[in-house]
Motif scaffolding. Structure first.
Motif, PDB file in Angstrom:
ATOM      1  N   ASP B 141       7.635 -50.580 -19.882  1.00 27.15           N
ATOM      2  CA  ASP B 141       8.578 -50.309 -18.803  1.00 27.15           C
ATOM      3  C   ASP B 141       7.990 -50.653 -17.432  1.00 27.15           C
ATOM      4  OD1 ASP B 141      11.193 -48.595 -18.165  1.00 27.15           O
ATOM      5  OD2 ASP B 141       9.630 -48.144 -16.693  1.00 27.15           O
ATOM      6  N   ASP B 142       8.781 -51.330 -16.593  1.00 21.77           N
ATOM      7  CA  ASP B 142       8.327 -51.713 -15.256  1.00 21.77           C
ATOM      8  C   ASP B 142       7.889 -50.509 -14.418  1.00 21.77           C
ATOM      9  OD1 ASP B 142       8.693 -54.423 -15.607  1.00 21.77           O
ATOM     10  OD2 ASP B 142      10.101 -54.670 -13.957  1.00 21.77           O
ATOM     11  N   LEU B 143       8.676 -49.449 -14.449  1.00 23.09           N
ATOM     12  CA  LEU B 143       8.345 -48.280 -13.632  1.00 23.09           C
ATOM     13  C   LEU B 143       7.015 -47.666 -14.060  1.00 23.09           C
ATOM     14  CD1 LEU B 143      11.776 -46.444 -13.303  1.00 23.09           C
ATOM     15  CD2 LEU B 143      10.313 -47.113 -11.394  1.00 23.09           C
ATOM     16  N   LEU B 144       6.829 -47.554 -15.370  1.00 24.72           N
ATOM     17  CA  LEU B 144       5.587 -46.959 -15.863  1.00 24.72           C
ATOM     18  C   LEU B 144       4.394 -47.863 -15.584  1.00 24.72           C
ATOM     19  CD1 LEU B 144       6.493 -45.302 -19.283  1.00 24.72           C
ATOM     20  CD2 LEU B 144       5.963 -44.209 -17.097  1.00 24.72           C
ATOM     21  N   LEU B 145       4.574 -49.152 -15.857  1.00 28.02           N
ATOM     22  CA  LEU B 145       3.480 -50.084 -15.591  1.00 28.02           C
ATOM     23  C   LEU B 145       3.134 -50.062 -14.099  1.00 28.02           C
ATOM     24  CD1 LEU B 145       1.505 -52.314 -16.331  1.00 28.02           C
ATOM     25  CD2 LEU B 145       3.367 -53.965 -16.143  1.00 28.02           C
TER      26      LEU B 145
END
Lengths: 188, 188, 188, 188
Positions: B141-145
């Motif tokens: 996930d972009d947000l998590l990364l």
């Protein structure tokens, strides 16, 4: 430039929460404030879903997601009853404040004015000490927003450890470097 | 659990870089290592574009994006020449190492084996001290990364400040708390 | 089973059109009727944009796109004033009828009831003779919708040619096969 | 302008089919010919998935989807073995012909040349009589492609009915109008 305290929120009502919220109540947590209008296409397509994903992905972290309904056009079309139906239909789970109307003649509501927002959606990050750290108008990138959140959470954790270190480990005129390291690691 | 040093990279060739790279050369920077296969649909649709976005969004930050071509199937279909054309057509700008073939009878290449990767795409984060901090198999996930990258960058900045503090401010048996705070703020 | 005439539309008001519309006025054109609610997430994310794309892509073809606001829940939140702001903000260019409220005690509006719609979004295709040919509840696939539209347009063109043939070429007890073929080809 | 016969396919090999295919074998069916290169990003992201969706959505209809690998660059990187792995990994279910290499000195393969394709992806529609009806270079819109397919299928059905009519109903110097109408309706 040192960050400034975030302006207080001025609201006329709150939805999705049993009692009104104020910025002061979030001290010790990072706050993502998502300012939107229910009839703003960019908010509905991007901003709201992003805020929902943040709320879900960072559940358990010291991060709060709060919505702010900053109506500055079509006021009659976006009243409290319409907003309530909107939040229900779009399954918005976080608290949403209704920005207080501006003084007579000003279509811009009061919190929107205090933050000098340019429009909606606006994504705002407030740190654990209540300081305004980031304000983005328009679609905000997931990777960048994630990095900003991760940075503020890491900073907050660091300050907590420094405080612990100060109280517990910097004694006798000595600072034990890395005293908090074992518990410090959020990633692995 | 304390993070461990990331295994060294074992490669047979490098593309998009004038000379071979090694993990040691990235000390002082956070590394996003993206392990992929050029015929892996999830890599092509998600992993590679995400790594490209990270490379672009964090340009200027102490973060390096490195690709690793970890072929464990269809070896003949994904040779160096095919990979070179792939990188050209997909406008992949960052260096890509070709993971060294495993010993006879092992289809898994050596770096992939050393990291115990489950498949491709795999996203790996290595901190500025060369330690393995995160390893995700599949779509990440972009947000998590973003949050993980932001956290590692903030941690690195903090260590840099602590080092400065240690050298400059923790003198005479005293540590001046917050000495580096003014320059510490990446967000505002 | 032979197609049936589409039920007449029963509306309380129209937006985006200088005067009220009725189904009869569309004889000779294929009609895409898009039934929606302005606070229905699937309508906003999929149905409305699809209807907008159809309106744009088939501009010039004998096809009309018409919206129908079939409110069956949160009536107070989706009044005419809110709908007007919605159509403006979402740049909906086609005429939209407001489905007439049902009799006392029935939350389902009259046209929605007459077509036995299951909910929103509902996509309806009516042929050039005013017959109901397709009714799909939920997200409808672009390729399938395109095929249905293309088929109805081709059928209509064929009937026009048959009519021409009948009037002009099927004389003296003879039908000249393919008389209209030269002008028949919409594709190349 | 009357449509012309589609040029014959000139291929060096076929995958996903037990025996070589030729255009003549598809008489009586509409053909979607998808020309692509396995390392062409637009083909992988848009063209191939679209052809796959068409194959699935129109299963049962008299429509065939056929791939054509028209390599005009990076020839060594996209040989038959690489293509075979690509088709496997991307779950491409339809037959794919490998376009025959051009004469010495011409990087453009023969079928690509015969159709005067500008590049990849190219989407080609051939009607049930083997005539070239549509050729689109680049990303093709689902709604438009659907409409073109629907139109060709309707036209084909119409011709079948006309043939039936001619044989069965236009007797004694009379044509019974609408003789085939009851079975004609694909939509409802």
């Amino acid at each position: 430039m040192a960050p400034e305290p975030a302006p207080e929120w001025r609201t006329s009502a709150w939805l999705n929460t049993p009692e009104p919220l104020s910025l002061g109540g979030f001290r010790g947590r990072v706050v993502l404030l998502h300012a939107f209008q229910m009839l703003c296409p960019g908010c509905v397509a991007h901003g709201i879903p992003q805020a929902q994903r943040v709320a879900k992905l960072f559940e358990g972290a010291p991060l709060a997601v709060v919505g702010l309904h900053t109506v500055f056009e079509h006021h009659a079309a976006m009243g409290a009853e319409s907003l309530r139906a909107f939040l229900y239909e779009y399954r918005v789970p976080f608290p949403v404040g209704i920005d207080a109307p501006g003084p007579a003649g000003d279509p811009i509501p009061r919190t929107m004015r205090a933050y000098a927002m340019q429009g909606t959606p606006t994504t705002i990050l407030i740190d654990a000490q209540g300081r305004l750290r980031r304000q983005v108008f328009g679609v905000h990138d997931d990777l960048l927003l994630g990095a900003e959140i991760g940075s503020l959470l890491a900073e907050m954790e660091q300050q907590r450890l420094d405080a612990t270190d100060a109280a517990g480990h910097c004694t006798d005129g000595r600072c034990e470097v890395g005293a908090g390291a074992a518990t410090r690691d959020r990633l692995s």
